[in-house]
Structures are given as C-alpha cells and as structure tokens.
Design an enzyme around this catalytic site. Sequence first.
Site: not given
Ligand code: NAD
Length: 314
Positions: A12, A36, A72, A104, A144
């Site tokens: 997202f 995801t 991310l 690094k 998490y």
């Molecule tokens: P999301 O689930 O849509 O995106 C996460 C992405 O990471 C996905 O495309 C997924 O396929 C990929 N991914 C997961 N595990 C992986 C791996 N082992 N190797 C490669 N890719 C992998 O979620 P988002 O809302 O877009 O969140 C993105 C980041 O922002 C995340 O790290 C999340 O913890 C952080 N975050 C988001 C929010 C929010 O409200 N959306 C809040 C706090 C933190």
Amino acid sequence: MKRILITGGAGFIGSHLSERLLNEGNEVICLDNFFTGSKDNIRHLISNNRFELVRHDITKEYYAEVDQIYNLACPASPPHYQYNAIKTIKTSVLGAINTLGLAKRCKATILQASTSEVYGDPMVHPQKEDYWGNVNPIGIRSCYDEGKRCAETLMMDYHRQNKVDVRIIRIFNTYGPNMDANDGRVVSNFIVQALQNHDITIYGDGTQTRSFCYVDDLVDGMIKMMNNKEGFIGPVNLGNPSERTILNFAELIIKLTNSNSKIIHKPLPKDDPTKRKPDISLAKEKLNWEPKVDIEEGLLKTIKYFEKKIGENK
Ligand code: NAD
Ligand code: UDP
C-alpha cells in the site's frame, strides 16, 4: 537522479512512494515478495524504464548499487502479521540486517518504516518520541511490535558502530487507495462492508481511539525525512493527530458511503491498544511537516478506489 530501493514497494504505502519518487525523476527498484503486496498496485509503473520490479524475500541478502533505501517490507495488518508470526519477526529483524548491510556497503541512506506500535498500549497520551512504550513482549502483537523495536535498535547500532546514515520514522495509522480490501485493517474493512451494505464489525465497544493519516501526507513526510540534511535521524512520529473513536469512525464511513449497514460488535482482540495519537511537534520543528488532507477528503478518495475495486471483482 538517485537510484532508490524500496523494500515492500508493491504494498500500500510502497506503491505510492514508488510512484512519487519516479515522478520526481529517480530510478526505483521495487523489491517485494508479494505476501501482502500486489502487482496491481504498481502495474501502471512497469512500463517506465526507470522502474525495476524484483521478486525477492528480504530475509535473504540482496545486492544492488543504490543511493537510498526505504525499508518498508513487513505485513502491517494484525491478521496478516499474525498469520505467520515467526516470519513477521524474521522479516523485521533479518530485513533490517540485510538492508543495513547493503546501506553500509553502498554508503546509502536508509529509512526504516517503524510504527506507532513501538509505543504498545501507551500510558502517555499523545505519544511523543521520547516515550519508551508499554509493549507486551510475549503477546500476539509482539512479533510485529518487538520486531519493529529491534529494527530500530539495529538502525541505531549500525549508525553508532558503522556510521551508516539512518532515518527512523514511526508511522501512525495511514489509509488511502491501494490498501488491500481483505487485509483486515479497520479502514478497508469498514469501507468494504459499508459499500456492500454488510454489517460493520466494531471490535469491542468502539471507545478505543486511532488517528488516521492520508497516504499522500505520509509520503511527503517520508521523503522530507530521507532528504533532510540537518543530521536529524529521528525517530520521528509521522501521522495525523486528529483522534477519533472507532465507533465515531464507523459512523463517519456510513455517512460518507450513504450505506444501510448496521453496526455490530465483535470481541476485542487481545492487546488491542486503547488509544493512539501522535504528538507531531518534532516533525513540525525538524521537517516543517504536518498533514494537510482532511479526513473526509481522504476518505472520499479511498471510498472511490474501493468502489472501483469491488466493481472490477463482480
Ligand atoms: P502492506 O502490507 O501493504 O505492505 C508491505 C509490503 O511488504 C507488501 O508489499 C508485502 O508483500 C511486502 N513484504 C512483506 N514481507 C516481505 C518480505 N519478507 N520480503 C519482501 N517483501 C515483503 O503494508 P503497508 O501499510 O504498505 O506498510 C508498509 C510499511 O509501513 C510496513 O513496514 C509497516 O509496518 C509500516 N507501517 C504502516 C502503517 C500503516 O498504517 N499503513 C503504520 C505503521 C507502520
Ligand atoms: N477494528 C474494528 N473492526 C475491524 C477492524 C479493526 O473495530 O473490522 C479496530 C481494531 O480492534 C483496532 C482499530 O480498529 O482497535 C484499528 O485496527 P487496525 O487493525 O486497523 O490497526 P491497529 O491500529 O490496531 O494496528
């Protein structure tokens, strides 16, 4: 022009960031294992010759020559990150180690997408960056929360020990187009339920609070943080301080979608934080950043996105 790696780039937030960085003239390597994330989110970018899509799991080392890294990769919705808790913590911890190693070697700047979850169920309200949090280390959200806390630790240790140029942002609940309709987070759940006139599922009594930030505002803050030249590495809260109860949020979604849905209550998941609101004075001071998009404006854009998605899937 910079060469920029975005891990989790098909998710997202990553898809919005990829688009913005391409529009600013950069090269983008979008790395994702599609747990995801979805190709649909980035399909419109694939024809751009400055965009490269790499299927890779960030728990394994990755080699490239890059100037900046946005880390991310990590499932963000509770049902998805709890689906395989061990994999979630590996993604945060090994993912941080692998991307920090890359930063690094390349002397790249690395930005870690941390989260308001590092504050757990907070005893301080609103949350400021100097609050160390109230996190259950052995609960169902720990994979998490503790994974993200450990990733912050790794960022700071690589910074102190190896002089890696790091940035840490703590993202609060963010919403917008490209959220997965089935990912189980409150914004997508309520909008999809409302558009289909299904019951709106409030977990618990709905008095718990969240503060919702539109994705365009978040992406502005992320890029400002990455490019700040003042030596400010964070952690910094990025979120919208306008706080509301989940019950009030459900009523707002019903109003904006003109829905006939009824509100029903389901059990509150364990360790669900009772309140959450960012104090963003540090972001204002250091980055001259604050969110601009009003909740109704942001939600109407998001509702339009889901209307189209639901229509396509009929
Ligand atoms: P999301 O689930 O849509 O995106 C996460 C992405 O990471 C996905 O495309 C997924 O396929 C990929 N991914 C997961 N595990 C992986 C791996 N082992 N190797 C490669 N890719 C992998 O979620 P988002 O809302 O877009 O969140 C993105 C980041 O922002 C995340 O790290 C999340 O913890 C952080 N975050 C988001 C929010 C929010 O409200 N959306 C809040 C706090 C933190
Ligand atoms: N929630 C809810 N109904 C849903 C999904 C979530 O009431 O269908 C609640 C959830 O219990 C939490 C809040 O909404 O209190 C935000 O949940 P989300 O999963 O979006 O993110 P969190 O902020 O908890 O990580």
